[in-house]
Design a protein around this motif. Structure first.
Motif, PDB file in Angstrom:
ATOM      1  N   TRP A 154       0.812  -1.277  -0.130  1.00 32.49           N
ATOM      2  CA  TRP A 154       0.243   0.109   0.162  1.00 32.49           C
ATOM      3  C   TRP A 154       0.912   1.237  -0.031  1.00 32.49           C
ATOM      4  CZ3 TRP A 154      -4.893   0.412  -1.110  1.00 32.49           C
ATOM      5  CH2 TRP A 154      -5.708  -0.652  -1.287  1.00 32.49           C
ATOM      6  N   GLU A 155       1.889   1.044   0.833  1.00 32.40           N
ATOM      7  CA  GLU A 155       3.027   2.261   0.762  1.00 32.40           C
ATOM      8  C   GLU A 155       3.289   2.465  -0.747  1.00 32.40           C
ATOM      9  OE1 GLU A 155       3.396   4.723   3.040  1.00 32.40           O
ATOM     10  OE2 GLU A 155       1.881   3.412   4.191  1.00 32.40           O
ATOM     11  N   PHE A 156       3.768   1.464  -1.511  1.00 34.34           N
ATOM     12  CA  PHE A 156       4.277   1.369  -2.819  1.00 34.34           C
ATOM     13  C   PHE A 156       3.282   2.137  -3.811  1.00 34.34           C
ATOM     14  CE2 PHE A 156       7.921  -1.841  -1.870  1.00 34.34           C
ATOM     15  CZ  PHE A 156       8.854  -0.507  -1.708  1.00 34.34           C
ATOM     16  N   ALA A 157       1.852   1.562  -3.432  1.00 34.80           N
ATOM     17  CA  ALA A 157       0.851   1.889  -4.217  1.00 34.80           C
ATOM     18  C   ALA A 157       0.800   3.423  -4.466  1.00 34.80           C
ATOM     19  CB  ALA A 157      -0.332   1.472  -3.891  1.00 34.80           C
ATOM     20  N   LYS A 158       0.815   4.282  -3.146  1.00 33.23           N
ATOM     21  CA  LYS A 158       0.678   5.572  -3.062  1.00 33.23           C
ATOM     22  C   LYS A 158       1.861   6.194  -3.686  1.00 33.23           C
ATOM     23  CE  LYS A 158       0.429   5.593   1.477  1.00 33.23           C
ATOM     24  NZ  LYS A 158       0.183   6.182   2.766  1.00 33.23           N
ATOM     25  N   ILE A 159       3.220   5.965  -3.737  1.00 31.93           N
ATOM     26  CA  ILE A 159       4.358   6.263  -4.487  1.00 31.93           C
ATOM     27  C   ILE A 159       3.990   6.206  -5.830  1.00 31.93           C
ATOM     28  CG2 ILE A 159       6.705   5.986  -4.738  1.00 31.93           C
ATOM     29  CD1 ILE A 159       6.852   5.098  -1.637  1.00 31.93           C
ATOM     30  N   LEU A 160       3.673   5.127  -6.201  1.00 30.74           N
ATOM     31  CA  LEU A 160       3.475   4.854  -7.781  1.00 30.74           C
ATOM     32  C   LEU A 160       2.374   5.802  -8.146  1.00 30.74           C
ATOM     33  CD1 LEU A 160       3.595   0.894  -7.607  1.00 30.74           C
ATOM     34  CD2 LEU A 160       5.254   2.420  -8.961  1.00 30.74           C
ATOM     35  N   ASN A 161       1.452   6.219  -7.607  1.00 32.15           N
ATOM     36  CA  ASN A 161       0.333   6.997  -8.105  1.00 32.15           C
ATOM     37  C   ASN A 161       0.973   8.294  -8.023  1.00 32.15           C
ATOM     38  OD1 ASN A 161      -2.324   8.984  -6.690  1.00 32.15           O
ATOM     39  ND2 ASN A 161      -2.634   7.571  -8.321  1.00 32.15           N
ATOM     40  N   GLN A 162       1.714   8.691  -7.125  1.00 31.95           N
ATOM     41  CA  GLN A 162       2.649   9.966  -7.465  1.00 31.95           C
ATOM     42  C   GLN A 162       3.178  10.012  -8.714  1.00 31.95           C
ATOM     43  OE1 GLN A 162       4.787  10.200  -3.899  1.00 31.95           O
ATOM     44  NE2 GLN A 162       3.293  10.380  -2.480  1.00 31.95           N
ATOM     45  N   GLU A 163       4.085   8.904  -9.127  1.00 34.14           N
ATOM     46  CA  GLU A 163       4.709   8.976 -10.192  1.00 34.14           C
ATOM     47  C   GLU A 163       3.921   8.952 -11.418  1.00 34.14           C
ATOM     48  OE1 GLU A 163       8.662   8.403 -12.299  1.00 34.14           O
ATOM     49  OE2 GLU A 163       7.970   9.281 -10.205  1.00 34.14           O
ATOM     50  N   ALA A 164       2.813   8.153 -11.343  1.00 32.49           N
ATOM     51  CA  ALA A 164       1.809   7.834 -12.423  1.00 32.49           C
ATOM     52  C   ALA A 164       1.402   9.329 -12.911  1.00 32.49           C
ATOM     53  CB  ALA A 164       0.988   6.991 -12.075  1.00 32.49           C
ATOM     54  N   LYS A 165       0.654  10.067 -11.813  1.00 37.60           N
ATOM     55  CA  LYS A 165       0.127  11.313 -12.239  1.00 37.60           C
ATOM     56  C   LYS A 165       1.137  12.243 -12.942  1.00 37.60           C
ATOM     57  CE  LYS A 165      -3.431  11.263  -8.627  1.00 37.60           C
ATOM     58  NZ  LYS A 165      -3.953  11.580  -7.477  1.00 37.60           N
ATOM     59  N   GLU A 166       2.340  12.267 -12.557  1.00 38.78           N
ATOM     60  CA  GLU A 166       3.443  13.142 -13.130  1.00 38.78           C
ATOM     61  C   GLU A 166       3.692  12.841 -14.717  1.00 38.78           C
ATOM     62  OE1 GLU A 166       6.486  14.876 -10.894  1.00 38.78           O
ATOM     63  OE2 GLU A 166       5.737  14.503  -9.060  1.00 38.78           O
ATOM     64  N   LEU A 167       3.765  11.407 -14.717  1.00 41.17           N
ATOM     65  CA  LEU A 167       3.950  10.747 -16.217  1.00 41.17           C
ATOM     66  C   LEU A 167       2.865  11.161 -17.021  1.00 41.17           C
ATOM     67  CD1 LEU A 167       5.385   7.213 -15.090  1.00 41.17           C
ATOM     68  CD2 LEU A 167       6.865   8.963 -16.179  1.00 41.17           C
ATOM     69  N   GLU A 168       1.672  11.147 -16.661  1.00 42.65           N
ATOM     70  CA  GLU A 168       0.522  11.455 -17.112  1.00 42.65           C
ATOM     71  C   GLU A 168       0.542  12.833 -17.686  1.00 42.65           C
ATOM     72  OE1 GLU A 168      -4.365  11.052 -16.816  1.00 42.65           O
ATOM     73  OE2 GLU A 168      -3.386  12.111 -15.377  1.00 42.65           O
ATOM     74  N   ALA A 169       0.986  13.781 -16.765  1.00 43.58           N
ATOM     75  CA  ALA A 169       1.188  15.379 -17.198  1.00 43.58           C
ATOM     76  C   ALA A 169       2.083  15.498 -18.102  1.00 43.58           C
ATOM     77  CB  ALA A 169       1.407  15.801 -15.744  1.00 43.58           C
ATOM     78  N   ALA A 170       3.337  14.503 -18.137  1.00 44.33           N
ATOM     79  CA  ALA A 170       4.302  14.498 -19.130  1.00 44.33           C
ATOM     80  C   ALA A 170       3.826  14.301 -20.357  1.00 44.33           C
ATOM     81  CB  ALA A 170       5.562  13.775 -18.639  1.00 44.33           C
ATOM     82  N   GLY A 171       2.615  13.708 -20.747  1.00 42.49           N
ATOM     83  CA  GLY A 171       2.351  13.315 -21.983  1.00 42.49           C
ATOM     84  C   GLY A 171       2.075  11.760 -22.275  1.00 42.49           C
ATOM     85  N   VAL A 172       2.116  10.900 -21.099  1.00 31.26           N
ATOM     86  CA  VAL A 172       2.186   9.366 -21.304  1.00 31.26           C
ATOM     87  C   VAL A 172       0.643   9.083 -21.632  1.00 31.26           C
ATOM     88  CG1 VAL A 172       2.632   7.342 -20.175  1.00 31.26           C
ATOM     89  CG2 VAL A 172       4.448   9.000 -20.110  1.00 31.26           C
TER      90      VAL A 172
END
Length: 343
Positions: A154-172
Motif C-alpha cells: 500500500w505504501e508503494f501504491a501511493k508512491i506509484l500513484n504520485q509518479e503515474a500522475k506526473e507521467l500522465e502530465a508529461a504526456g504519457v
C-alpha cells in the motif's frame, strides 16, 4: 487508440552494445557521468526509431534508461538500504540478493518523468510507460520495517500513484504496471493485490494497463514453466476480480504458451494486450504465426479491444532478433486488421 489492433511491446528492448552488455539482464552501464546521461538518451532515440521502422503503433522507451524493471525505480526511494542485502526467493522461484526496507518508504522526487518528457518530445505517436506494480515491488525486497507485505504494498501504491500522475502530465498515454507476481500469489492478489494496484491508478485519466506474464526467457523461468503442466491456468485465479477492477487493459502471454485462450473470456469487456511474440526463443515468428494467435484471441475479445503485443520484455535477446520479432508483430497484426476490415 483509434487504430484497429494497435501494436506495442510489453516492456524492454535490447540496449545498444556501447551502453550495456548485450543479451544480458540487469547489465551494468558501460558509461558514467554526463556520458551516461547522453548515452541513455541516444539509446532511447535509437529504440524509438527501431519501433517506428517496425511499424509499432504504441511506442515506449524500451526501458533504455534503467537497468532493472523494478529496482531502478526503488533506487530512487528513501527507506531502502541497497548496501544491506538479504537473500530472498523471488516469486517462489529463484534466490536473489535484494536490498532491505529499513524505514518509511517515500518518493523524494520524480523517477522517470524527465525520461518520459524526453520521449514525448521525440514522437507524436501514443506512448506507453511501464512501472513496477506494488506486489512485484515487495517481492523484490527484504522488509525489516513494515513486517507486512500488504502494508508495504500500500505504501508503494501511493508512491506509484504520485509518479503515474506526473507521467500522465508529461504526456504519457498509457501507464502500464508490471505484475508478474500476479501469476504466483493468488490469495494475496485477490485479498489486497488488485486493490493496491487500483490505489496506484487512482485519479488518472490516461489509460492504465497491468502486465501479467510468465517472465523473461531465463532459465529460472523456463524451468518453472516446465512444472506448470500442459495447461497454464494461473490467469483463471485473478481474472474475475480484474474484470471488475479499474484497470483498463490487461496484458497477457499467449504465444507459444500453454495458456488456454478461452480464459480471456473471463475478462470480456476489458481491453487485452495479447502477447503474440515469444520472448523465450531466438526463433523469429512468421507474420502468419502471429496472425493465428490473434485470430484465436478474437474469439474471446472484441476486435476494438485487442492490442497485439509481445509476451514480455526482449532485453535478453539480440537486437536483430528483437527487430525481426517486432516486424513480425506488425505484419501479423496487419494481416488480421485487413481481414477484419474486409468483412
Amino acid at each position: 487508440m483509434k487504430k484497429l489492433l494497435p501494436t506495442s511491446t510489453a516492456g524492454s528492448l535490447p540496449k545498444p552494445s556501447w551502453l550495456a552488455q548485450p543479451e544480458t539482464l540487469w547489465s551494468p552501464w558501460k558509461l558514467q557521468g554526463s556520458e551516461l546521461v547522453d548515452g541513455k538518451q541516444d539509446a532511447l532515440r535509437l529504440c524509438l526509431t527501431d519501433q517506428l521502422q517496425a511499424g509499432i503503433d504504441i511506442v515506449s522507451d524500451g526501458e533504455q534508461t534503467r537497468q532493472h524493471f523494478v529496482t531502478t525505480f526503488i533506487e530512487h526511494l528513501s527507506g531502502v538500504d541497497f548496501e544491506k542485502r538479504q537473500i530472498v526467493k523471488i516469486r517462489d522461484r529463484y534466490d536473489a540478493s535484494v536490498p532491505t526496507v529499513v524505514g518509511e518508504v517515500t518518493r523524494q522526487k520524480p523517477v522517470f518523468v524527465e525520461d518520459a518528457k524526453f520521449l514525448r518530445q521525440q514522437t507524436s505517436q501514443p506512448i506507453k510507460w511501464a512501472l513496477p506494480g506494488p506486489m512485484t515491488m515487495i517481492d523484490t525486497l527484504y522488509d525489516s520495517h513494515y513486517k507486512s507485505r500488504e502494508k508495504l504494498a500500500w505504501e508503494f501504491a501511493k508512491i506509484l500513484n504520485q509518479e503515474a500522475k506526473e507521467l500522465e502530465a508529461a504526456g504519457v498515454d498509457i501507464i502500464q504496471f508490471d505484475e508478474p507476481a500476479f501469476n504466483v500469489f493468488f490469495d494475496e492478489v485477490n485479498d489486497w493485490g488488485i486493490a493496491a494496484l487500483e490505489r496506484a491508478v487512482e485519479g488518472l485519466n490516461c489509460e492504465t494497463a497491468v502486465h501479467i506474464c510468465y517472465g523473461y526467457g531465463i532459465k529460472a523461468n523456463t524451468d518453472w514453466k516446465k512444472t506448470l503442466g500442459s495447461e497454464w491456468r494461473q490467469y483463471e485465479e485473478v481474472f474475475p476480480k480484474l474484470k471488475t477492477s479499474a484497470i483498463d487493459i490487461i496484458s497477457l502471454e499467449c504465444q507459444n504458451s500453454h495458456v488456454p485462450m478461452d480464459l480471456i473470456e473471463l475478462i470480456r469487456g476489458k481491453k487485452v494486450m495479447v502477447g503474440a511474440i515469444d520472448v523465450a526463443t531466438n526463433t523469429i515468428e512468421t507474420p502468419e504465426e502471429v496472425a493465428n494467435t490473434l485470430r484465436k484471441a478474437l474469439q474471446f475479445v472484441d476486435a476494438d479491444k485487442l492490442y497485439p503485443s509481445t509476451n514480455c520484455g526482449m532485453v535478453p535477446l539480440g537486437r536483430q532478433v528483437a527487430m525481426g520479432k517486432l516486424n513480425a508483430l506488425s505484419a501479423g497484426a496487419e494481416i488480421v486488421r485487413r481481414e477484419i476490415l474486409a468483412r
